[in-house]
Design a protein around this motif. Structure first.
Motif, short mmCIF file in Angstrom:
data_model
loop_
_atom_site.label_atom_id
_atom_site.label_comp_id
_atom_site.label_asym_id
_atom_site.label_seq_id
_atom_site.Cartn_x
_atom_site.Cartn_y
_atom_site.Cartn_z
N VAL A 163 0.84 -1.21 0.00
CA VAL A 163 0.00 0.00 0.00
C VAL A 163 0.87 1.25 0.00
CG1 VAL A 163 -1.67 1.34 1.35
CG2 VAL A 163 -1.97 -1.14 1.09
N LEU A 164 1.88 1.27 0.87
CA LEU A 164 2.77 2.44 0.94
C LEU A 164 3.49 2.65 -0.38
CD1 LEU A 164 4.21 4.67 2.57
CD2 LEU A 164 5.88 2.93 3.26
N SER A 165 3.96 1.58 -1.00
CA SER A 165 4.66 1.69 -2.29
C SER A 165 3.74 2.26 -3.36
CB SER A 165 5.19 0.32 -2.72
OG SER A 165 6.07 -0.21 -1.76
N HIS A 166 2.50 1.83 -3.33
CA HIS A 166 1.48 2.36 -4.25
C HIS A 166 1.35 3.87 -4.07
CE1 HIS A 166 -2.91 1.75 -5.85
NE2 HIS A 166 -2.46 2.92 -6.18
N LEU A 167 1.21 4.32 -2.84
CA LEU A 167 1.00 5.74 -2.57
C LEU A 167 2.25 6.56 -2.91
CD1 LEU A 167 -0.92 5.56 0.84
CD2 LEU A 167 -1.87 5.67 -1.47
N LEU A 168 3.41 6.03 -2.60
CA LEU A 168 4.66 6.76 -2.86
C LEU A 168 4.96 6.89 -4.35
CD1 LEU A 168 6.99 5.25 -0.11
CD2 LEU A 168 6.48 7.68 -0.37
N SER A 169 4.39 6.01 -5.17
CA SER A 169 4.73 6.03 -6.59
C SER A 169 3.98 7.11 -7.36
CB SER A 169 4.46 4.66 -7.21
OG SER A 169 3.08 4.35 -7.20
N ALA A 170 2.98 7.73 -6.75
CA ALA A 170 2.26 8.81 -7.43
C ALA A 170 3.10 10.10 -7.40
CB ALA A 170 0.93 9.06 -6.75
N ARG A 171 2.73 11.02 -8.27
CA ARG A 171 3.44 12.31 -8.31
C ARG A 171 2.91 13.21 -7.21
NH1 ARG A 171 3.94 13.56 -14.84
NH2 ARG A 171 5.23 11.74 -15.33
N ILE A 172 3.32 12.88 -6.01
CA ILE A 172 2.87 13.60 -4.83
C ILE A 172 4.01 13.54 -3.82
CG2 ILE A 172 1.86 11.63 -3.59
CD1 ILE A 172 -0.63 13.50 -3.14
N ARG A 173 4.09 14.50 -2.92
CA ARG A 173 5.22 14.54 -1.98
C ARG A 173 5.24 13.29 -1.10
NH1 ARG A 173 3.32 19.53 -0.69
NH2 ARG A 173 3.26 19.03 1.53
N PRO A 184 -3.06 -3.38 -9.56
CA PRO A 184 -3.51 -2.06 -10.01
C PRO A 184 -2.80 -0.94 -9.24
CG PRO A 184 -5.39 -3.52 -9.70
CD PRO A 184 -4.19 -4.24 -9.16
N GLY A 185 -2.26 0.01 -9.97
CA GLY A 185 -1.59 1.14 -9.34
C GLY A 185 -0.12 0.94 -9.05
N ILE A 186 0.37 -0.29 -9.24
CA ILE A 186 1.79 -0.57 -9.03
C ILE A 186 2.47 -0.68 -10.39
CG2 ILE A 186 3.51 -2.15 -8.07
CD1 ILE A 186 1.98 -0.87 -5.87
N GLY A 187 3.12 0.39 -10.80
CA GLY A 187 3.89 0.38 -12.02
C GLY A 187 5.36 0.14 -11.71
N PRO A 188 6.25 0.43 -12.64
CA PRO A 188 7.68 0.24 -12.39
C PRO A 188 8.18 0.98 -11.15
CG PRO A 188 7.29 0.58 -14.72
CD PRO A 188 5.98 0.84 -14.04
N ALA A 189 7.71 2.23 -10.95
CA ALA A 189 8.17 2.99 -9.79
C ALA A 189 7.71 2.33 -8.49
CB ALA A 189 7.66 4.43 -9.85
N GLY A 190 6.44 1.92 -8.44
CA GLY A 190 5.92 1.28 -7.23
C GLY A 190 6.63 -0.03 -6.93
N ALA A 191 6.91 -0.82 -7.98
CA ALA A 191 7.63 -2.08 -7.78
C ALA A 191 9.03 -1.82 -7.24
CB ALA A 191 7.69 -2.86 -9.09
#
Length: 204
Positions: free
Chosen positions: A38-48, A135-142
């Protein structure tokens, strides 16, 4: 300042994983591994990053700490928790994705990411591909998940991805993972990676 001195200063300032900052006591058990997803998902968005961490903490404080609880929550409950953490720009889409992500984890892996680890058979590329199916986990989230989980899944270490190495370059540190690990003198590679990422963000 020497490279070792620069690294020591960085670790002194930023020597906490994002999981630790979010209150996740990371162990090789289903609940904290899911919380890291969940944290990785949230951190991967373009948000602080601090907003992503605060939003993860808000979700967990509302009891959404397991895939079953996340899937059973209403879409609005997830939106409200994300809003408490300040995650407003992407809250509606992310609420939907978190519900879908939890259901997929339950259906495909019985709610246990350790099954995905076993399926990957110590192949980090295969593990990353498995993570990207959520869903929501792309390369950055992984990459975020792999950076953080190397504390408890040693076969993924060292995972110093492009973002971490960008931090090393901006700080004038070596950009070869083996050299960085030698400089770090036994530091947890997850802590090293998180510190380098924060260094990249600070200098960006």
């Amino acid at each position: 300042m020497s490279a070792r001195g620069t690294l020591e200063e960085l670790l002194e300032r930023h020597g906490t994983t994002y999981a630790g900052e979010a209150g996740i006591r990371l162990r090789d058990t289903p609940r904290p591994l899911y919380q890291l997803l969940v944290l990785s998902h949230l951190l991967s968005a373009r948000i602080r990053a601090e907003i992503a961490v605060a939003s993860a903490r808000a979700l967990f404080s509302h009891g959404l700490r397991t895939p079953r609880r996340m899937a059973d929550a209403t879409w609005q409950e997830r939106v409200d928790a994300l809003g408490e953490g300040g995650y407003r720009r992407f809250d509606e889409r992310t609420s939907t994705q978190l519900g879908e992500e939890a259901l997929l984890l339950l259906d495909a892996h019985g709610g246990d990411l350790r099954r995905l680890r076993r399926e990957a058979q110590d192949d980090t590329d295969m593990l990353g591909a498995g993570l990207r199916r959520f869903p929501g986990i792309g390369p950055a989230g992984a990459d975020i998940f792999l950076r953080e989980v190397q504390s408890v899944w040693p076969e993924t270490a060292p995972h110093l991805d492009a973002k971490a190495l960008q931090g090393a370059e901006r700080l004038g540190l070596p950009t070869e993972p083996d050299e960085l690990l030698r400089l770090a003198k036994g530091e947890d590679p997850a802590v090293l990676a998180a510190a380098l990422v924060r260094g990249a963000l600070d200098s960006g």
